[in-house]
Motif scaffolding. Structure first.
Motif, PDB file in Angstrom:
ATOM      1  N   PRO A 169       3.771  -4.820  54.792  1.00  0.00           N
ATOM      2  CA  PRO A 169       2.340  -4.791  54.464  1.00  0.00           C
ATOM      3  C   PRO A 169       1.925  -3.422  53.921  1.00  0.00           C
ATOM      4  O   PRO A 169       2.304  -2.383  54.455  1.00  0.00           O
ATOM      5  CB  PRO A 169       1.665  -5.088  55.808  1.00  0.00           C
ATOM      6  CG  PRO A 169       2.678  -5.909  56.551  1.00  0.00           C
ATOM      7  CD  PRO A 169       4.007  -5.340  56.160  1.00  0.00           C
ATOM      8  N   GLY A 170       1.155  -3.455  52.853  1.00  0.00           N
ATOM      9  CA  GLY A 170       0.792  -2.225  52.157  1.00  0.00           C
ATOM     10  C   GLY A 170       1.620  -1.992  50.917  1.00  0.00           C
ATOM     11  O   GLY A 170       1.281  -1.133  50.101  1.00  0.00           O
ATOM     12  N   ASP A 171       2.721  -2.746  50.744  1.00  0.00           N
ATOM     13  CA  ASP A 171       3.473  -2.688  49.490  1.00  0.00           C
ATOM     14  C   ASP A 171       2.612  -3.213  48.352  1.00  0.00           C
ATOM     15  O   ASP A 171       1.779  -4.109  48.548  1.00  0.00           O
ATOM     16  CB  ASP A 171       4.724  -3.580  49.554  1.00  0.00           C
ATOM     17  CG  ASP A 171       5.876  -2.962  50.317  1.00  0.00           C
ATOM     18  OD1 ASP A 171       5.827  -1.755  50.599  1.00  0.00           O
ATOM     19  OD2 ASP A 171       6.832  -3.702  50.631  1.00  0.00           O
ATOM     20  N   VAL A 172       2.836  -2.690  47.163  1.00  0.00           N
ATOM     21  CA  VAL A 172       2.322  -3.328  45.952  1.00  0.00           C
ATOM     22  C   VAL A 172       3.474  -4.104  45.341  1.00  0.00           C
ATOM     23  O   VAL A 172       4.567  -3.572  45.149  1.00  0.00           O
ATOM     24  CB  VAL A 172       1.764  -2.301  44.954  1.00  0.00           C
ATOM     25  CG1 VAL A 172       1.505  -2.949  43.599  1.00  0.00           C
ATOM     26  CG2 VAL A 172       0.472  -1.708  45.483  1.00  0.00           C
ATOM     27  N   ARG A 173       3.215  -5.375  45.051  1.00  0.00           N
ATOM     28  CA  ARG A 173       4.259  -6.262  44.548  1.00  0.00           C
ATOM     29  C   ARG A 173       3.817  -6.858  43.218  1.00  0.00           C
ATOM     30  O   ARG A 173       2.682  -6.661  42.779  1.00  0.00           O
ATOM     31  CB  ARG A 173       4.556  -7.346  45.580  1.00  0.00           C
ATOM     32  CG  ARG A 173       4.729  -6.786  46.987  1.00  0.00           C
ATOM     33  CD  ARG A 173       5.223  -7.795  47.977  1.00  0.00           C
ATOM     34  NE  ARG A 173       6.645  -8.033  47.778  1.00  0.00           N
ATOM     35  CZ  ARG A 173       7.371  -8.790  48.599  1.00  0.00           C
ATOM     36  NH1 ARG A 173       6.812  -9.381  49.631  1.00  0.00           N
ATOM     37  NH2 ARG A 173       8.649  -8.965  48.382  1.00  0.00           N
ATOM     38  N   TYR A 174       4.730  -7.586  42.610  1.00  0.00           N
ATOM     39  CA  TYR A 174       4.429  -8.176  41.301  1.00  0.00           C
ATOM     40  C   TYR A 174       4.911  -9.616  41.270  1.00  0.00           C
ATOM     41  O   TYR A 174       6.061  -9.898  41.583  1.00  0.00           O
ATOM     42  CB  TYR A 174       5.112  -7.385  40.187  1.00  0.00           C
ATOM     43  CG  TYR A 174       4.770  -7.859  38.798  1.00  0.00           C
ATOM     44  CD1 TYR A 174       5.646  -8.683  38.085  1.00  0.00           C
ATOM     45  CD2 TYR A 174       3.566  -7.508  38.196  1.00  0.00           C
ATOM     46  CE1 TYR A 174       5.332  -9.121  36.806  1.00  0.00           C
ATOM     47  CE2 TYR A 174       3.244  -7.941  36.925  1.00  0.00           C
ATOM     48  CZ  TYR A 174       4.124  -8.747  36.230  1.00  0.00           C
ATOM     49  OH  TYR A 174       3.805  -9.185  34.974  1.00  0.00           O
ATOM     50  N   PHE A 175       4.003 -10.517  40.915  1.00  0.00           N
ATOM     51  CA  PHE A 175       4.341 -11.921  40.745  1.00  0.00           C
ATOM     52  C   PHE A 175       4.402 -12.243  39.256  1.00  0.00           C
ATOM     53  O   PHE A 175       3.417 -12.042  38.535  1.00  0.00           O
ATOM     54  CB  PHE A 175       3.285 -12.817  41.406  1.00  0.00           C
ATOM     55  CG  PHE A 175       3.369 -12.870  42.900  1.00  0.00           C
ATOM     56  CD1 PHE A 175       4.148 -13.824  43.526  1.00  0.00           C
ATOM     57  CD2 PHE A 175       2.667 -11.960  43.676  1.00  0.00           C
ATOM     58  CE1 PHE A 175       4.219 -13.877  44.908  1.00  0.00           C
ATOM     59  CE2 PHE A 175       2.736 -12.009  45.055  1.00  0.00           C
ATOM     60  CZ  PHE A 175       3.520 -12.973  45.673  1.00  0.00           C
ATOM     61  N   LYS A 176       5.537 -12.744  38.812  1.00  0.00           N
ATOM     62  CA  LYS A 176       5.644 -13.208  37.435  1.00  0.00           C
ATOM     63  C   LYS A 176       5.023 -14.596  37.316  1.00  0.00           C
ATOM     64  O   LYS A 176       5.109 -15.409  38.230  1.00  0.00           O
ATOM     65  CB  LYS A 176       7.114 -13.260  37.004  1.00  0.00           C
ATOM     66  CG  LYS A 176       7.779 -11.901  36.931  1.00  0.00           C
ATOM     67  CD  LYS A 176       9.229 -12.028  36.497  1.00  0.00           C
ATOM     68  CE  LYS A 176       9.901 -10.661  36.427  1.00  0.00           C
ATOM     69  NZ  LYS A 176      11.332 -10.779  36.025  1.00  0.00           N
ATOM     70  N   ASN A 177       4.412 -14.849  36.180  1.00  0.00           N
ATOM     71  CA  ASN A 177       3.820 -16.155  35.902  1.00  0.00           C
ATOM     72  C   ASN A 177       4.783 -16.954  35.029  1.00  0.00           C
ATOM     73  O   ASN A 177       4.915 -16.679  33.837  1.00  0.00           O
ATOM     74  CB  ASN A 177       2.476 -15.983  35.192  1.00  0.00           C
ATOM     75  CG  ASN A 177       1.830 -17.316  34.853  1.00  0.00           C
ATOM     76  OD1 ASN A 177       2.289 -18.365  35.295  1.00  0.00           O
ATOM     77  ND2 ASN A 177       0.767 -17.263  34.066  1.00  0.00           N
ATOM     78  N   PRO A 178       5.467 -17.947  35.580  1.00  0.00           N
ATOM     79  CA  PRO A 178       6.448 -18.699  34.785  1.00  0.00           C
ATOM     80  C   PRO A 178       5.802 -19.577  33.722  1.00  0.00           C
ATOM     81  O   PRO A 178       6.489 -20.057  32.819  1.00  0.00           O
ATOM     82  CB  PRO A 178       7.168 -19.548  35.840  1.00  0.00           C
ATOM     83  CG  PRO A 178       6.168 -19.713  36.934  1.00  0.00           C
ATOM     84  CD  PRO A 178       5.382 -18.431  36.972  1.00  0.00           C
ATOM     85  N   ASP A 179       4.499 -19.784  33.799  1.00  0.00           N
ATOM     86  CA  ASP A 179       3.810 -20.673  32.861  1.00  0.00           C
ATOM     87  C   ASP A 179       2.977 -19.914  31.837  1.00  0.00           C
ATOM     88  O   ASP A 179       2.096 -20.495  31.194  1.00  0.00           O
ATOM     89  CB  ASP A 179       2.902 -21.639  33.631  1.00  0.00           C
ATOM     90  CG  ASP A 179       3.670 -22.481  34.639  1.00  0.00           C
ATOM     91  OD1 ASP A 179       4.768 -22.948  34.278  1.00  0.00           O
ATOM     92  OD2 ASP A 179       3.182 -22.651  35.767  1.00  0.00           O
ATOM     93  N   VAL A 180       3.249 -18.622  31.675  1.00  0.00           N
ATOM     94  CA  VAL A 180       2.434 -17.827  30.767  1.00  0.00           C
ATOM     95  C   VAL A 180       2.559 -18.342  29.333  1.00  0.00           C
ATOM     96  O   VAL A 180       3.628 -18.766  28.888  1.00  0.00           O
ATOM     97  CB  VAL A 180       2.838 -16.339  30.839  1.00  0.00           C
ATOM     98  CG1 VAL A 180       4.267 -16.123  30.363  1.00  0.00           C
ATOM     99  CG2 VAL A 180       1.872 -15.479  30.048  1.00  0.00           C
TER     100      VAL A 180
END
Length: 215
Positions: A169-180
């Motif tokens: 908790p407190g991490d910054v993460r990144y979610f890729k959008n597979p439907d971009v």
């Protein structure tokens, strides 16, 4: 696993960290139970990290309630009393303005601001740091503050760690959008803050699937 002052700390000791902040015990347990090693020369430095992570989560909730809008860099907006809007869509601190006041204004007068999700993450980090160290020290170090993306912050360098596991908790993460869609590259992914308990904050009203990495 946590090692502080050459001592391994146990997950069962989480309750003693509650005084640091409302998310501190959860952060401590996640670190203690992790397969990753978190090593600190002193317990004071461990407390600093837990405090900063706690304030990162608090700042995420505060930004959510601020009224600030999402915009691509081209359409960024800011309060010109504190900031100069650059051609890149970044916010450059005006000379003579205390950085603490300028950052705090984003949370108080959020309706005057619009920015990209990467900018939002840096705003959250700086707000967390303001709530962790003395204001005088923050203003001394960040006299030339520039908010844009997560790169080029010489006094606040970030580390990109691809392919991590559960994270902390407190991490910054990144979610890729597979439907971009190629027509809307601004929706290719979302920078988010790990709020614990499988909850994440991302700037703007968008939801993506995919596997997250974290900085």
């Amino acid at each position: 696993m946590i090692i502080a002052a050459n001592e391994q700390l146990l997950s069962e000791d989480f309750s003693s960290y509650s005084s640091i902040g409302r998310f501190a015990a959860t952060i401590y347990r996640a670190m203690a139970d992790s397969h990753e090693w978190f090593a600190f020369p002193t317990k004071a430095e461990l407390n600093f990290e837990i405090k900063l992570r706690n304030e990162t989560i608090e700042a995420s909730y505060a930004l959510l309630e601020s009224g600030a809008s999402f915009a691509t860099f081209y359409y960024s907006e800011c309060n010109d009393y504190y900031w100069t809007l650059t051609g890149d869509g970044g916010f450059e601190l005006k000379p003579g303005v205390p950085a603490t006041q300028a950052v705090n204004d984003i949370f108080v007068n959020g309706e005057a601001y619009a920015f990209e999700c990467a900018t939002a993450m840096m705003i959250i980090f700086y707000k967390a740091l303001i709530n962790t160290i003395p204001n005088e020290r923050f203003n001394e170090v960040f006299q030339h503050l520039y908010l844009w993306d997560w790169q080029n912050h010489p006094f606040f360098p970030l580390r990109n760690v691809p392919g991590v596991g559960a994270g902390i908790p407190g991490d910054v993460r990144y979610f890729k959008n597979p439907d971009v869609s190629p027509q809307t590259p601004q929706w290719q992914g979302e920078n988010v803050v790990d709020l614990a308990d499988d909850r994440y904050y991302g700037h703007g009203d968008r939801h993506f699937g995919g596997e997250p990495d974290h900085y």
